[in-house]
Design a protein around this motif. Structure first.
Motif, PDB file in Angstrom:
ATOM      1  N   ASP A 249     -15.466  -4.333 -32.581  1.00 47.41           N
ATOM      2  CA  ASP A 249     -15.568  -3.535 -31.137  1.00 47.41           C
ATOM      3  C   ASP A 249     -15.267  -2.032 -31.273  1.00 47.41           C
ATOM      4  O   ASP A 249     -14.804  -1.632 -32.246  1.00 47.41           O
ATOM      5  CB  ASP A 249     -14.496  -4.272 -30.188  1.00 47.41           C
TER       6      ASP A 249
ATOM      7  N   LEU B  97     -13.455   0.974 -29.059  1.00 47.29           N
ATOM      8  CA  LEU B  97     -12.338   1.195 -28.075  1.00 47.29           C
ATOM      9  C   LEU B  97     -12.733   2.707 -27.728  1.00 47.29           C
ATOM     10  O   LEU B  97     -12.734   3.548 -28.501  1.00 47.29           O
ATOM     11  CB  LEU B  97     -11.200   1.001 -28.464  1.00 47.29           C
TER      12      LEU B  97
ATOM     13  N   GLU C  48     -12.043  -7.523 -36.163  1.00 54.45           N
ATOM     14  CA  GLU C  48     -11.098  -8.720 -36.401  1.00 54.45           C
ATOM     15  C   GLU C  48     -11.618  -9.780 -37.393  1.00 54.45           C
ATOM     16  O   GLU C  48     -12.883  -9.941 -37.176  1.00 54.45           O
ATOM     17  CB  GLU C  48     -10.933  -9.441 -34.876  1.00 54.45           C
TER      18      GLU C  48
ATOM     19  N   LYS D 260      -6.647  -7.617 -38.146  1.00 53.66           N
ATOM     20  CA  LYS D 260      -7.142  -6.881 -37.025  1.00 53.66           C
ATOM     21  C   LYS D 260      -6.990  -5.624 -37.800  1.00 53.66           C
ATOM     22  O   LYS D 260      -6.146  -5.131 -38.206  1.00 53.66           O
ATOM     23  CB  LYS D 260      -6.001  -7.013 -35.963  1.00 53.66           C
TER      24      LYS D 260
ATOM     25  N   ASP E 242      -2.011  -2.544 -23.881  1.00 53.00           N
ATOM     26  CA  ASP E 242      -3.116  -3.517 -24.444  1.00 53.00           C
ATOM     27  C   ASP E 242      -2.280  -4.310 -25.289  1.00 53.00           C
ATOM     28  O   ASP E 242      -3.321  -4.274 -26.539  1.00 53.00           O
ATOM     29  CB  ASP E 242      -4.361  -2.942 -24.643  1.00 53.00           C
TER      30      ASP E 242
ATOM     31  N   ARG F 278      -4.508  -6.831 -27.625  1.00 46.56           N
ATOM     32  CA  ARG F 278      -5.558  -6.340 -28.697  1.00 46.56           C
ATOM     33  C   ARG F 278      -4.809  -6.369 -30.225  1.00 46.56           C
ATOM     34  O   ARG F 278      -5.611  -6.494 -31.248  1.00 46.56           O
ATOM     35  CB  ARG F 278      -6.217  -5.263 -28.241  1.00 46.56           C
TER      36      ARG F 278
END
Length: 450
Positions: free
Chosen positions: A57, A59, A71, A144, A164, A167
């Motif tokens: 992802d 961010l 991840e 992660k 967050d 995450r």
């Protein structure tokens, strides 16, 4: 094939990828083009995918370069999750005339590679890639992976993780933005000093006045400032501000010869302060005058100076509250009346230090893993620098163990001309991190079943 042999087969590819990455001038400071930062981001996404990572992802936060959050799911329900951190932005190159080769043309040196950002922090990102390749994308733990693009300048990401926490949820973190006290000596960093800035200002006259006509009675602002700054240290160079925490350092530290070489201290010039170097550099405070506003020598007039200002950088014990430490310095300066003159003191930015817990299963696994990577017992040191994001991650995941180690070493010239990394350190760091994941997975499962 054992882990070391497996990593050896990967080294040519890792070196090539490090060269590709360091050829990108990914400076995220104002005034530098953003395109190279995004280019580095895209290359890392490509490399992660090639290493078997499918969940990647991006961010995006205000006024912040993009952050990669990837991840790898845990292989089994009872496997732990480890967060791997690094940053792909770099310091500006500075005066390029001081470099032996162009800073963004990766240049082979004996046993390593020279380029801006090659040690801080692109080599450590390549360590993460090497570990993924060593396990063919299927490590014995969940991962992660957090790679940020604006660590050197600072950004909104520093304070984001607590907003967050899911995450970043994990059982342990490897903050790969550190390295060894010297090449060949595996090192765990167990403390980061906090940092604060304070500005002290003096105004005494409406404008400059002839030093012959008025000197001797008219209050010279620069003399007032110098007298105030002189109270910050005693005759030995130790901090003379009461209340700033200092403790004995019991870990490893530099020899004086090593430190003099690293700091570039000229022959015949003594070091300041007393006690061990560990106390002076890591478990005690330091106050540095990092800037001063005063007439330059080349353009000085024969006049009493009406205005002077200095910026102070305070470094303080990892466990001292940052507001407390900054307040102590401000109160000290505010209490002074050099020649009867009041000082104006203003608080600047401040950030906490960090001291991780070192008694858990992740630390025990790390010590075993570093011994495997380098073939010798790991050292424990601290750092006078700071990594603001570490505190944000710890707040987001307070129960996670935090480990700070990597492929850098204290002689790598990070933030300086001719930054370099040694391939021996890179190789050992890949072995150590891969061994850590194996050892921690075994310890975690054993703890869960006991």
């Amino acid at each position: 094939m054992d882990l070391g042999s497996r990593v050896d087969t990967l080294m040519d590819g890792l070196r090539a990828d490090l060269e590709r990455l360091t050829a990108i001038p990914s400076v995220a400071f104002p005034g530098f083009p953003p395109e190279p930062v995004h280019q580095a981001h895209d290359l890392l996404v490509e490399l992660l995918r090639d290493a078997g990572v499918t969940r990647i992802d991006r961010l995006d936060l205000p006024d912040t370069s993009p952050i990669i959050v990837a991840e790898v799911p845990p292989p089994t329900p009872d496997a732990p999750t480890v967060l791997l951190y690094g940053h792909y932005d770099v310091q500006p190159p500075g005066d390029e005339s001081l470099w032996l080769s162009p800073p963004f043309e990766p240049t082979p040196i004996e046993g390593g590679l020279r380029a801006r950002g090659v040690a801080d922090d692109k080599s450590n990102i390549v360590v993460h890639l090497g570990v993924l390749r060593a396990y063919e994308g299927r490590p014995p733990v969940g991962l992660k992976i957090v790679l940020e693009g604006q660590e050197e300048f600072g950004s909104a990401f520093d304070d984001y993780p607590p907003t967050d926490p899911d995450r970043f949820a994990c059982d342990a973190m490897v903050i790969a933005d550190m390295g060894n006290i010297r090449p060949g000596s595996p090192t765990l960093t167990t403390g980061l000093r906090g940092a604060s800035e304070v500005v002290v200002e003096v105004r005494t006259l409406a404008e400059p006045r002839h030093s012959g006509e008025f000197g001797g009675a008219a209050p010279d602002a620069l003399l007032v400032l110098i007298k105030a700054l002189a109270t910050l240290h005693d005759v030995h160079g130790d901090i003379a501000v009461e209340g700033l925490r200092r403790e004995e350092w019991t870990g490893t530290t530099y020899t004086e010869e090593e430190f003099r070489s690293l700091a570039g201290v000229r022959d015949g010039v003594p070091l300041i302060g007393s006690g061990s170097l560990g106390e002076r550099l890591w478990s005690g405070p330091a106050i540095t005058v990092v800037g001063i506003d005063a007439p330059s020598v080349d353009h000085a007039a024969s006049a009493v100076v009406p205005y002077a200002r200095a910026k102070l950088n305070l470094r303080f014990h990892p466990r001292q509250d940052p507001k407390e430490a900054q307040g102590i310095l401000i109160a000290h300066l505010g209490s002074l009346r050099p020649f009867g003159v009041t000082l104006s003191v203003t608080a600047g930015d401040t950030g906490p230090g960090f001291e991780p817990a070192t008694g858990g299963p992740a630390y025990r696994a790390a010590r075993t893993a570093l011994r495997e990577g380098w073939g010798t017992e790991p050292e424990l040191v601290a750092s006078g620098g700071s990594i603001p994001l570490v505190n944000g991650l710890q707040k987001a995941v307070p129960d996670a163990e935090v480990l700070l180690f990597g492929a850098q070493d204290s002689m790598c010239n990070l933030h300086a001309p001719n930054e370099r990394v040694l391939f021996s350190e890179l190789r050992s760091a890949v072995v150590a991190e891969a061994a850590f994941l194996r050892e921690y997975a075994e310890a975690f499962r054993a703890g869960a079943t006991s």
